[in-house]
Scaffold this active site. Structure first.
Site, PDB file in Angstrom:
ATOM      1  N   LYS A  54       0.799  -1.029  -0.060  1.00  0.00           N
ATOM      2  CA  LYS A  54       0.018  -0.070  -0.002  1.00  0.00           C
ATOM      3  C   LYS A  54       0.846   1.325   0.034  1.00  0.00           C
ATOM      4  CE  LYS A  54      -2.106   2.785   3.218  1.00  0.00           C
ATOM      5  NZ  LYS A  54      -1.808   3.705   2.525  1.00  0.00           N
ATOM      6  N   GLU A  61       9.345  -0.352  11.282  1.00  0.00           N
ATOM      7  CA  GLU A  61      10.296   0.775  11.093  1.00  0.00           C
ATOM      8  C   GLU A  61       9.573   2.072  11.630  1.00  0.00           C
ATOM      9  OE1 GLU A  61      13.531   0.303  10.813  1.00  0.00           O
ATOM     10  OE2 GLU A  61      13.296  -1.659  10.029  1.00  0.00           O
ATOM     11  N   CYS A 102      13.168   9.654  10.013  1.00  0.00           N
ATOM     12  CA  CYS A 102      13.054   8.928  11.098  1.00  0.00           C
ATOM     13  C   CYS A 102      14.207   8.922  11.769  1.00  0.00           C
ATOM     14  CB  CYS A 102      12.518   7.432  10.981  1.00  0.00           C
ATOM     15  SG  CYS A 102      12.717   6.632   9.598  1.00  0.00           S
ATOM     16  N   GLU A 133       8.235  13.278  18.437  1.00  0.00           N
ATOM     17  CA  GLU A 133       8.960  13.343  16.902  1.00  0.00           C
ATOM     18  C   GLU A 133       8.161  14.414  16.239  1.00  0.00           C
ATOM     19  OE1 GLU A 133       8.109  10.067  14.109  1.00  0.00           O
ATOM     20  OE2 GLU A 133      10.229  10.103  13.614  1.00  0.00           O
TER      21      GLU A 133
HETATM   22  P1  NAI Z   1       1.135   7.108   9.401  1.00  0.00           P
HETATM   23  O1  NAI Z   1       1.963   6.146  10.272  1.00  0.00           O
HETATM   24  O2  NAI Z   1      -0.254   7.707   9.494  1.00  0.00           O
HETATM   25  O3  NAI Z   1       1.265   6.672   7.839  1.00  0.00           O
HETATM   26  C1  NAI Z   1       2.086   5.640   7.410  1.00  0.00           C
HETATM   27  C2  NAI Z   1       1.300   4.834   6.501  1.00  0.00           C
HETATM   28  O4  NAI Z   1       0.613   3.900   7.224  1.00  0.00           O
HETATM   29  C3  NAI Z   1       0.560   5.449   5.445  1.00  0.00           C
HETATM   30  O5  NAI Z   1       0.721   4.497   4.168  1.00  0.00           O
HETATM   31  C4  NAI Z   1      -0.901   5.419   5.863  1.00  0.00           C
HETATM   32  O6  NAI Z   1      -1.821   5.241   5.094  1.00  0.00           O
HETATM   33  C5  NAI Z   1      -0.860   3.986   6.811  1.00  0.00           C
HETATM   34  N1  NAI Z   1      -1.908   3.996   7.863  1.00  0.00           N
HETATM   35  C6  NAI Z   1      -2.132   4.953   8.567  1.00  0.00           C
HETATM   36  N2  NAI Z   1      -3.256   4.444   9.333  1.00  0.00           N
HETATM   37  C7  NAI Z   1      -3.171   3.206   9.325  1.00  0.00           C
HETATM   38  C8  NAI Z   1      -3.834   2.069   9.900  1.00  0.00           C
HETATM   39  N3  NAI Z   1      -4.874   2.231  11.108  1.00  0.00           N
HETATM   40  N4  NAI Z   1      -3.710   0.775   9.455  1.00  0.00           N
HETATM   41  C9  NAI Z   1      -2.730   0.639   8.506  1.00  0.00           C
HETATM   42  N5  NAI Z   1      -2.168   1.663   8.055  1.00  0.00           N
HETATM   43  C10 NAI Z   1      -2.294   2.831   8.130  1.00  0.00           C
HETATM   44  O7  NAI Z   1       2.080   8.555   9.608  1.00  0.00           O
HETATM   45  P2  NAI Z   1       1.270  10.150   8.935  1.00  0.00           P
HETATM   46  O8  NAI Z   1       0.258  10.367   9.470  1.00  0.00           O
HETATM   47  O9  NAI Z   1       1.554   9.938   7.529  1.00  0.00           O
HETATM   48  O10 NAI Z   1       2.319  10.924   9.775  1.00  0.00           O
HETATM   49  C11 NAI Z   1       2.363  11.262  11.241  1.00  0.00           C
HETATM   50  C12 NAI Z   1       3.540  11.092  11.902  1.00  0.00           C
HETATM   51  O11 NAI Z   1       4.099  10.024  11.904  1.00  0.00           O
HETATM   52  C13 NAI Z   1       4.741  12.000  11.411  1.00  0.00           C
HETATM   53  O12 NAI Z   1       4.525  13.312  12.105  1.00  0.00           O
HETATM   54  C14 NAI Z   1       5.848  11.237  12.111  1.00  0.00           C
HETATM   55  O13 NAI Z   1       6.088  11.833  13.178  1.00  0.00           O
HETATM   56  C15 NAI Z   1       5.569   9.846  11.916  1.00  0.00           C
HETATM   57  N6  NAI Z   1       6.213   9.150  10.618  1.00  0.00           N
HETATM   58  C16 NAI Z   1       7.261   8.252  10.625  1.00  0.00           C
HETATM   59  C17 NAI Z   1       7.816   8.026   9.671  1.00  0.00           C
HETATM   60  C18 NAI Z   1       9.039   7.162   9.719  1.00  0.00           C
HETATM   61  O14 NAI Z   1       9.837   6.823   8.565  1.00  0.00           O
HETATM   62  N7  NAI Z   1       9.417   6.672  10.769  1.00  0.00           N
HETATM   63  C19 NAI Z   1       7.307   7.958   8.261  1.00  0.00           C
HETATM   64  C20 NAI Z   1       6.115   8.788   8.332  1.00  0.00           C
HETATM   65  C21 NAI Z   1       5.620   9.600   9.589  1.00  0.00           C
END
Ligand code: NAI
Ligand code: MG
Length: 500
Positions: free
Chosen positions: A179, A253, A288, A390
């Protein structure tokens, strides 16, 4: 938001076919630097997830039987196709993520091809072991693929992160439903196109959709045998919960709040450059591994910060597609508001001293996109929200320390443990520190990105499992099966001898 003259209308990939969602619904993709709609993509839900998982499950029967070296050859062909498409890919990444093309998007497109090339050469390393248990028994192990892998990726380095899941999972003989992130699906769809030119149908399926609909349905699907997720810690926990219901293995991750520890002998220009790089300012610190807690020795606190402020202020913020731009825009309105809230909080804290940056422009060219300047708050305390959470934006906190034990305690006083950076000319001191810091990856005197071959991942709430290496491919994407064989079964002729 305004709309560009003609947004492109992309499809997703299920069973080798490009298609829309069964509902026909679509998601708009915004260029965050211009706030224009540049594309629409399908909005997949449970029924689309189900079709993709069924296709991957069917493809698995054949793909697992392809000899590993032949799977490796196909991954190598994908690397070649990707190398011929670096410019197209870089443009897509820069347009949808807001990451500058020269400093981020082009290196990301190149790194994705490198990842396919790296894993293509590892197919023959999917070896088992033979265990010495005496002459009467043969005991050996096999590395077998797990089955359909459900992969969920974020938007910050979408193509690189997709490559890091697809290449090792497929190399090991699994098939996949991936996804894309709703904010950045376009580069990954180009990657999917390259894969689909080479791979048998159904081996890789790529969906577009929101997390709560498409992502959650994928995490909960009973035929998905392994989950690999990159994103926020909170969603990571929900993935792990979904996996618990059917005891499916997970790799996570997640986030970080990584310390950058500067010793008093490191008040030098190259260290200042290193801090800028470790903080990932040129990707708006949406990383991250960003070294977002600067633990700076009291003796050098002021002069070091002065140099750091000058360097960060010199970064050229601008349109991501402009070659002269060092630093682009944040991904979307939600992240922009979140980062602005942290900046407001810093500005209102009596103890916090703004060194550079601050509130984003409310008028002028930068107010047209989600632009925020590098912002540094000095005299921070390690227990402030700014120092614990973060931020995922270009906001750095600088904290004073005097004593080596104290700084290690501060570094480890975090629920995260992804990366860490140590800066000192005294290598003994630097390595002593590196060994005591709770993190999956410590860099000494540099702040570069991950390299293929290095096992990368977090401890504590930064994650579970490793990526980027042979060992991570074996651990994350194979099962080890043991086969034990009795070698001294009785001779049938002597056993079946009739009584006389
Ligand atoms: P997120 O964790 O919500 O999104 C990442 C992925 O997970 C996207 O593809 C999203 O559609 C999916 N996702 C969201 N909710 C889900 C669920 N309930 N079940 C399955 N998949 C789901 O991150 P978001 O909202 O884009 O960013 C929020 C915060 O997350 C950022 O401010 C940052 O702190 C952190 N983040 C960390 C990352 C990393 O590389 N460790 C990358 C992106 C965000
Ligand atoms: Mg966007």
């Amino acid at each position: 938001m305004t709309t560009d003259s003609k947004p492109i209308s992309d499809q997703m990939l299920i069973d080798g076919e490009w298609c829309g969602a069964l509902s026909g619904d679509r998601i708009e993709v915004e260029n965050p630097a211009r706030r224009t709609i540049i594309a629409t993509v399908p909005r997949a839900r449970t029924e689309d997830v189900d079709a993709a998982v069924r296709a991957a499950d069917k493809a698995f029967e054949q793909w697992r039987k392809v000899a590993p070296r032949d799977r490796g050859k196909l991954l190598h062909e994908i690397a070649v196709v990707l190398e011929s498409q670096i410019e197209e890919m870089a443009q897509a990444i820069a347009s949808e993520t807001g990451n500058a093309i020269r400093t981020q998007a082009r290196p990301e497109a190149t790194a994705a091809a490198d990842i396919f090339r790296y894993f293509s050469g590892l197919a023959s390393e999917l070896k088992g072991e033979q265990i010495p248990v005496g002459d009467n028994m043969l005991s050996y192990s096999r590395r077998e693929p797990i089955g359909v892998v459900g992969a969920i990726i974020p938007w910050n380095a979408p193509v690189l992160l997709a490559a890091l899941k697809i290449a090792p999972a497929l190399c090991a003989g699994n098939t996949m439903v991936l996804k894309t992130a709703e904010d950045a699906p376009l580069g990954v769809l180009l990657l999917a196109r390259a894969c689909n030119e080479v791979l048998p149908r159904g081996t890789l399926n790529v969906l577009c959709g929101y997390g709560h609909e498409c992502g959650a349905a994928l995490a909960e699907h009973p035929q998905v045998r392994k989950l690999s997720f990159t994103g926020s810690t909170n969603v990571g926990k929900s993935i792990m919960r979904a996996a618990a219901d059917r005891i499916a293995p997970v790799s996570l991750e997640l986030g970080g709040k990584s310390p950058s520890i500067v010793f008093p002998d490191a008040n030098e220009d190259w260290v200042v450059d290193g801090i800028v790089s470790a903080m990932r300012f040129t990707r708006q610190s949406q990383s991250c591994t960003a070294g977002s807690r600067l633990l700076l020795h009291d003796d050098i606190f002021e002069p070091f910060l002065e140099k750091l402020a000058a360097k960060t202020a010199a970064l050229k913020m601008g349109d991501p597609l402009d070659e002269a731009t060092d630093m682009g825009a944040l991904i979307n309105k939600k992240q922009y508001d979140k980062v602005c809230n942290y900046i407001d909080e810093g500005l209102s804290l009596p103890g916090a001293r703004l060194i550079t940056g601050g509130k984003p422009d409310s008028e002028g060219p930068f107010s047209k996109g989600y632009y925020t300047r590098p912002t540094i708050f000095a005299d921070a305390s390690n227990d402030w929200r700014l120092a614990r959470e973060e931020i995922f934006g270009p906001v750095l906190v600088a904290i004073r320390w005097r004593d080596e034990d104290e700084v290690i305690k501060m570094a480890n006083d975090s629920h995260y443990g992804l990366a860490a950076f140590v800066w000192s000319r005294d290598i003994g001191q630097a390595l002593r520190t590196a060994h005591q810091v709770e993190a999956g990856w410590v860099q000494v005197n540099q702040g570069i990105g991950q390299l293929p071959g290095q096992s990368y991942g977090g401890v504590k709430q930064s994650g579970l499992g490793r990526e980027y290496s042979l060992e991570s491919m074996l651990d994350s994407f194979t099962h080890k099966k043991s086969v034990t064989v009795k070698l001294d079964i009785p001779n049938p002729t002597s056993q079946n001898k009739p009584n006389t």
